[in-house]
Design an enzyme around this catalytic site. Structure first.
Site, short mmCIF file in Angstrom:
data_model
loop_
_atom_site.label_atom_id
_atom_site.label_comp_id
_atom_site.label_asym_id
_atom_site.label_seq_id
_atom_site.Cartn_x
_atom_site.Cartn_y
_atom_site.Cartn_z
N TRP A 131 1.85 -29.02 22.49
CA TRP A 131 0.75 -29.84 21.93
C TRP A 131 1.65 -31.03 21.69
O TRP A 131 2.85 -31.16 21.09
CB TRP A 131 0.30 -29.37 21.25
N ASP A 212 4.68 -21.61 16.24
CA ASP A 212 3.09 -22.78 15.71
C ASP A 212 1.92 -22.06 16.52
O ASP A 212 2.04 -21.27 17.16
CB ASP A 212 3.51 -24.24 16.79
N LYS A 247 -9.04 -23.43 13.69
CA LYS A 247 -9.62 -22.51 14.53
C LYS A 247 -10.13 -21.52 14.28
O LYS A 247 -11.86 -21.00 14.19
CB LYS A 247 -8.85 -22.08 15.75
#
Ligand code: LMR
Length: 399
Positions: A131, A212, A247
């Site tokens: 990312w 993460d 999410k």
């Protein structure tokens, strides 16, 4: 003049795709860019469990006075339990805490600020690819990013052996950013055995895991996806975990996330906590309340929690179904296109093994928007747009 002389910085590559998509007027346009779940109708709907919890807050919330820099204590406890389990050894030993942050990104930022406080010369190992904000945040703090090989996006190949090789060259005290599940951007995750082997290597070399964990529930299940976070935070003496509710609660704009810190012992933990919270105070004082209050209510209410878990299961199953349908259609329409690897990758993202020219053709001529490096958000595919997308990709393979 102070405010003159800067050269313009380019947009973040993910946000750039969203901008291009919004600007496009073609009615057939498809958004496979930013990592946002879409339902079968192509909408990013608010979950029913979230709507109910929000109504509960409207009816029952009595004050909007300040939180503390640590945020909502109930949220912190419940998300921590969901990630590492209530019976995690560090809990009893008083050397783990979770603090609410503005989204998972806020967690990455505060976690890396804390790393910098501990040692400004720490190297931060980041997977190649990753990312893009991992690198941006690391650099903006003046920490040194280092890359470890992880995935060959042109061949659709997970580079586990190469990852271990590169991390073998890291120095004691270096931080390694790992994707807890649903690797962003490749969808290629480590198996349980590989996580165990990696934990052994990191323990031997004195490396510090920074997990993460933005997609819990999108790979195999809420509980199943916690394997890496649990192994790393229990096998190694210190760890950081940045987690996100964007999410799995579909609360993207509400910025609910957390940073979890595991210290080597309880005494150090008290001091570490003070640094973590002073970093929060100097950044944004305290996190926003709403999203975390909603999550705390859902996780603390047995019925709502069950409803939410079903909603997460439904999101995960739909993305899996789209992965399989995509591969099936590509096998039919372009038998040599070689996208079989996509079926079993995890979470929202995969790379299309296409050339830069082919990617630009899909974007410019077919208005299928995704990252220029080939990363697609599989959650943007629906039964309604699948034919359009697979026809367009298949056309690239016709001589
Ligand atoms: C993504 O990778 O698309 C998401 O995590 C959204 C973002 O903030 O970049």
């Amino acid at each position: 003049m102070l405010f003159s002389g800067l050269s313009e910085v380019g947009d973040d590559p993910i946000l750039r795709v969203s901008k291009m998509y919004r600007a496009c007027t073609d009615p057939n346009k498809v958004d496979l860019g930013v990592g946002v779940y879409k339902d079968a109708k192509g909408n990013t709907a608010i979950l029913n469990s979230v709507k109910k919890a929000e109504q509960h807050l409207v009816d029952n919330q009595e004050t909007k006075t300040y939180l503390s820099p640590a945020g909502n204590a109930v949220f912190n406890r419940l998300v921590q339990e969901m990630m590492i389990g209530a019976d995690h050894p560090a809990v009893g030993e008083g050397r783990v805490s979770t603090y609410q942050t503005p989204g998972g990104t806020g967690g990455v930022r505060i976690g890396l600020e804390f790393v910098k406080k501990c040692n400004p010369n720490t190297n931060v190992w980041i997977s190649d690819p990753t990312w893009p904000n991992h690198t941006a945040i690391t650099k903006s703090l003046g920490l040194t990013p280092k890359q470890y090989r992880y995935y060959n996006s042109k061949r659709g190949e997970f580079l586990y052996k190469e990852m271990l090789e590169d991390l073998s060259g890291a120095s004691a005290g270096d931080v390694v950013i790992l994707h807890g599940c649903c690797h962003n951007a490749s969808g290629a995750d480590l198996s349980h055995d590989q996580w165990n082997e990696l934990a052994d290597l990191m323990l031997e070399k004195g490396l510090v895991p920074f997990i993460d964990f933005a997609y819990q529930g999108f790979a195999d299940g809420i509980e199943e996806d916690a394997y890496a976070a649990r192994v790393m935070s229990s096998r190694l003496p210190e760890a950081l975990i940045a987690s996100s509710c964007s999410k799995n609660f579909a609360m993207y704009r509400d910025r609910a996330g957390a940073i979890t810190l595991v210290s080597p012992n309880a005494d150090e933990h008290v001091k570490n906590t003070s640094h973590m919270l002073s970093a929060v105070r100097a950044n944004y004082s305290m996190p926003p309340d709403h999203g975390a209050a909603v999550v705390a209510h859902i996780l603390g209410d047995a019925n709502l929690r069950r409803e939410w878990e079903d909603e997460v299961d439904a999101m995960r199953s739909r993305v899996k179904k789209m992965r399989h349908l995509f591969v099936e259609q590509m096998n039919e329409k372009a038998p040599n296109s070689g996208f079989g690897y996509i079926a079993d990758q995890k979470g929202m993202f995969s790379y299309l093994t296409l050339t830069a020219d082919q990617i630009q053709t899909l974007i410019n001529d077919h208005h299928i928007f995704f990252m220029a490096n080939g990363r697609v958000n599989m959650a943007g595919l629906t039964e309604a747009n699948m034919d359009y997308v697979t026809d367009a990709i298949a056309s690239l393979f016709k001589a």
